[in-house]
Design an enzyme around this catalytic site. Structure first.
Site, PDB file in Angstrom:
ATOM      1  N   ASP A  18       0.863  -1.190   0.000  1.00 61.42           N
ATOM      2  CA  ASP A  18       0.000   0.000   0.000  1.00 61.42           C
ATOM      3  C   ASP A  18       0.901   1.243   0.000  1.00 61.42           C
ATOM      4  O   ASP A  18       1.760   1.390   0.861  1.00 61.42           O
ATOM      5  CB  ASP A  18      -0.879  -0.028   1.255  1.00 61.42           C
ATOM      6  CG  ASP A  18      -1.901   1.104   1.285  1.00 61.42           C
ATOM      7  OD1 ASP A  18      -3.069   0.815   1.630  1.00 61.42           O
ATOM      8  OD2 ASP A  18      -1.557   2.247   0.982  1.00 61.42           O
ATOM      9  N   ASP A 113      -3.439   2.190  -5.420  1.00 63.08           N
ATOM     10  CA  ASP A 113      -2.213   2.192  -4.618  1.00 63.08           C
ATOM     11  C   ASP A 113      -2.063   0.962  -3.734  1.00 63.08           C
ATOM     12  O   ASP A 113      -1.218   0.937  -2.860  1.00 63.08           O
ATOM     13  CB  ASP A 113      -2.115   3.487  -3.784  1.00 63.08           C
ATOM     14  CG  ASP A 113      -2.769   3.372  -2.421  1.00 63.08           C
ATOM     15  OD1 ASP A 113      -3.833   2.726  -2.325  1.00 63.08           O
ATOM     16  OD2 ASP A 113      -2.214   3.918  -1.457  1.00 63.08           O
ATOM     17  N   GLU A 114      -2.879  -0.041  -3.986  1.00 62.14           N
ATOM     18  CA  GLU A 114      -2.945  -1.158  -3.056  1.00 62.14           C
ATOM     19  C   GLU A 114      -3.125  -2.476  -3.809  1.00 62.14           C
ATOM     20  O   GLU A 114      -3.972  -2.559  -4.694  1.00 62.14           O
ATOM     21  CB  GLU A 114      -4.197  -0.924  -2.212  1.00 62.14           C
ATOM     22  CG  GLU A 114      -4.146  -1.377  -0.814  1.00 62.14           C
ATOM     23  CD  GLU A 114      -5.507  -1.128  -0.159  1.00 62.14           C
ATOM     24  OE1 GLU A 114      -5.973  -2.017   0.519  1.00 62.14           O
ATOM     25  OE2 GLU A 114      -6.088  -0.049  -0.362  1.00 62.14           O
TER      26      GLU A 114
HETATM   27  N1  DCP Z   1      -8.578   8.273  -1.619  1.00 57.75           N
HETATM   28  C1  DCP Z   1      -9.656   9.101  -1.917  1.00 57.75           C
HETATM   29  N2  DCP Z   1     -10.678   9.234  -1.025  1.00 57.75           N
HETATM   30  C2  DCP Z   1     -10.664   8.575   0.157  1.00 57.75           C
HETATM   31  C3  DCP Z   1      -9.584   7.724   0.469  1.00 57.75           C
HETATM   32  C4  DCP Z   1      -8.545   7.595  -0.452  1.00 57.75           C
HETATM   33  O1  DCP Z   1      -9.677   9.703  -2.995  1.00 57.75           O
HETATM   34  N3  DCP Z   1     -11.666   8.716   1.027  1.00 57.75           N
HETATM   35  C5  DCP Z   1      -7.468   8.170  -2.587  1.00 57.75           C
HETATM   36  C6  DCP Z   1      -6.350   9.111  -2.228  1.00 57.75           C
HETATM   37  C7  DCP Z   1      -5.285   8.237  -1.654  1.00 57.75           C
HETATM   38  C8  DCP Z   1      -5.504   6.915  -2.353  1.00 57.75           C
HETATM   39  O2  DCP Z   1      -6.903   6.872  -2.605  1.00 57.75           O
HETATM   40  O3  DCP Z   1      -3.989   8.758  -1.876  1.00 57.75           O
HETATM   41  C9  DCP Z   1      -5.070   5.721  -1.523  1.00 57.75           C
HETATM   42  O4  DCP Z   1      -5.839   5.612  -0.344  1.00 57.75           O
HETATM   43  P1  DCP Z   1      -5.230   5.147   1.028  1.00 57.75           P
HETATM   44  O5  DCP Z   1      -6.346   4.852   1.923  1.00 57.75           O
HETATM   45  O6  DCP Z   1      -4.212   4.078   0.802  1.00 57.75           O
HETATM   46  O7  DCP Z   1      -4.530   6.454   1.599  1.00 57.75           O
HETATM   47  P2  DCP Z   1      -3.126   7.051   1.290  1.00 57.75           P
HETATM   48  O8  DCP Z   1      -2.313   6.208   0.372  1.00 57.75           O
HETATM   49  O9  DCP Z   1      -3.299   8.460   0.821  1.00 57.75           O
HETATM   50  O10 DCP Z   1      -2.457   7.137   2.722  1.00 57.75           O
HETATM   51  P3  DCP Z   1      -1.826   5.928   3.587  1.00 57.75           P
HETATM   52  O11 DCP Z   1      -0.372   6.288   3.749  1.00 57.75           O
HETATM   53  O12 DCP Z   1      -2.539   5.989   4.900  1.00 57.75           O
HETATM   54  O13 DCP Z   1      -2.031   4.663   2.837  1.00 57.75           O
HETATM   55 MG    MG Z   2      -2.138   4.140   0.695  1.00 54.10          MG
END
Ligand code: DCP
Ligand code: MG
Length: 365
Positions: A18, A113-114
Site C-alpha cells: 500500500d 495504490d494497493e
Molecule cells: N482516496 C480518496 N478518497 C478517500 C480515500 C482515499 O480519494 N476517502 C485516494 C487518495 C489516496 C488513495 O486513494 O492517496 C489511496 O488511499 P489510502 O487509503 O491508501 O490512503 P493514502 O495512500 O493516501 O495514505 P496511507 O499512507 O494511509 O495509505
Molecule cells: Mg495508501
C-alpha cells in the site's frame, strides 16, 4: 469445548503493498517545493471540495481523507490544496504493477495504490517473502521515488493489517508461528470492515480485541452480524482462506436491460438505448486506461426470445466510441431483422488491452 475453525494454507505467503499518502506523495515528487509543507490533494474549499488524501505533515493537524476542504483549511490554515491528476496516479500504479510482476503473476489490485501478491510459488529472493517485500520497497524508492509499505503474512486479512503496522515506508511480517499471538492483542477496529458502527456494537458486547472476540460463540456473532459474523469468527482466530484473485483480461464490457414491458416502437427503443449507452460509458470510464474499444455491439432480444446482435468496428481516427448516434444506427439496422417488440436491449464494446498493459496488470478500479 471451544469452537474450532479450519485454517487452511498457513504455508501461503501473501504480501499486501500500500503506497504511503499516495496522491500526495506523487504530487510532492512532481513538485519538490511541496515537500515538508502540509498538503492535501482534493477540491478547493471555496468550491465545496473534499480532501482525497493529505501528506503526513498535514495529518498532524488532523487533516484526513474525505474531510471537507473547508474544515481542513480551518484546522491547518497554511495547508496547500492541489487538484488531483488521476491520469498520473494511474500511470504510477501501472509502474508499481510492472515491478510486482517480476515477483509473481498472482496479483490482485484493490485500488490504484494497493494490491495483494501471492508469492507462495515465487522463486525470487530464494522464495523469501520478507526479502521480496524489502526488494519491492527498495525498487519503488529507487525507480519511482515513492514509498510504500508492505505486510507479509500467511493470508490476506493479516497481510493487510500488517502493511499498516509500520507505515510509512515500513514492513511488518507475521510468520505463521506468530499468528495466534498476534491476533490476541489485535483491536477489532483494525479488522477490515469493522467501522465505527460495528466497533461500538462489539464494544457493548465487551469486545475490543480479537482475544475478546474469540470468546463470543459463532451463533451469537451470526445473530448480531448475519453473514459477517462468520467472517468475524474466523478473522478473530487469524483465519482467512480467501485466495488472491488475479484479475482476468476482459474481452468486452456490456450493459443490458430487460424491460418490464416489451417495447414495440423503434423510437422508444432508441430512447431506451441512450440510457444503456450512458451506463456503458460510465462503466467503461473506470477501465479506460487499461483497455481500448475495438468494436461496438448492440444486442436485441425480441418478445419471442429470439435474439440478434450487430457490431461494427471502431475507427482509430479519434472518433468518439460512446456517441449515442453510433449505437442508434446499429439498432436501426438490426431491429428490422426480427421487426418484433423487444424485451431486452444491450450495448457493449469489444475490448483490447491498452498497449502498455499485458494480462495481470489490468486494473479494475
Ligand atoms: N482516496 C480518496 N478518497 C478517500 C480515500 C482515499 O480519494 N476517502 C485516494 C487518495 C489516496 C488513495 O486513494 O492517496 C489511496 O488511499 P489510502 O487509503 O491508501 O490512503 P493514502 O495512500 O493516501 O495514505 P496511507 O499512507 O494511509 O495509505
Ligand atoms: Mg495508501
Amino acid at each position: 469445548m471451544p469452537e474450532q475453525v479450519a485454517q487452511e494454507g498457513l504455508e501461503r505467503k501473501i504480501l499486501h503493498v500500500d503506497a504511503d499518502s499516495f496522491y500526495a506523495s506523487v504530487e510532492m515528487r512532481e513538485n519538490p517545493e511541496l515537500r515538508g509543507r502540509p498538503i492535501a490533494v482534493g477540491g478547493k474549499a471555496e468550491r465545496r471540495g473534499v480532501v482525497a488524501t493529505s501528506n503526513y505533515e498535514a495529518r498532524k493537524f488532523g487533516v484526513h481523507s474525505a474531510m471537507a476542504s473547508s474544515r481542513a483549511m480551518a484546522l491547518c490554515p497554511q495547508l496547500i490544496i492541489v487538484p488531483p491528476r488521476f491520469e498520473l496516479y494511474r500511470a504510477v500504479s501501472r509502474q508499481f504493477h510492472e515491478i510486482f510482476q517480476d515477483y509473481t503473476k498472482v496479483i490482485e489490485p484493490l485500488s490504484l495504490d494497493e494490491a495483494f501478491l501471492d508469492v507462495s510459488n515465487a522463486s525470487r529472493c530464494s522464495g523469501s517473502a520478507t526479502l521480496m517485500a524489502q526488494e519491492i520497497l527498495q525498487r519503488i524508492s529507487d525507480e519511482l521515488q515513492l514509498t510504500v509499505s508492505a505486510g507479509v503474512a500467511p493470508n490476506k486479512f493479516l497481510a493487510k493489517v500488517a502493511s499498516d503496522w509500520n507505515k510509512p515506508n515500513g514492513i511488518f511480517v507475521i510468520p505463521p508461528e506468530n499468528v495466534d499471538a498476534f491476533v490476541l492483542n489485535l483491536p477489532v477496529k483494525k479488522i477490515n470492515g469493522v467501522g465505527k458502527v460495528t466497533a461500538s456494537r462489539l464494544k457493548k458486547m465487551g469486545v475490543e480485541t480479537c482475544a475478546d472476540l474469540q470468546g463470543v460463540p459463532l451463533n451469537e456473532l451470526l445473530q448480531h452480524f448475519g453473514k459477517y459474523g462468520k467472517r468475524l469468527f474466523e478473522v478473530a482466530r487469524g483465519v482467512d482462506n480467501r485466495p488472491v484473485e488475479a484479475t482476468r483480461i476482459r474481452k468486452s464490457i456490456s450493459v443490458e436491460h430487460t424491460f418490464a414491458e416489451d417495447i414495440a416502437q423503434l423510437p422508444a427503443m432508441l430512447e431506451a438505448l441512450d440510457d444503456i449507452v450512458e451506463e456503458l460509458d460510465r462503466r467503461y470510464e473506470k477501465i479506460r486506461d487499461s483497455y481500448f474499444p475495438v468494436k461496438r455491439v448492440v444486442k436485441i432480444k425480441y418478445t419471442d426470445f429470439t435474439q440478434t446482435t450487430l457490431e461494427e468496428g471502431i475507427g482509430s481516427s479519434g472518433e468518439s466510441w460512446c456517441d449515442a448516434p453510433h449505437f442508434r444506427r446499429l439498432l436501426q439496422a438490426a431491429w428490422p431483422r426480427g421487426a418484433k417488440p423487444v424485451r431486452l436491449l444491450g450495448a457493449g464494446l469489444r475490448l483490447q488491452p491498452a498497449k502498455h498493459t499485458d494480462s495481470p496488470q489490468i486494473l479494475l478500479v
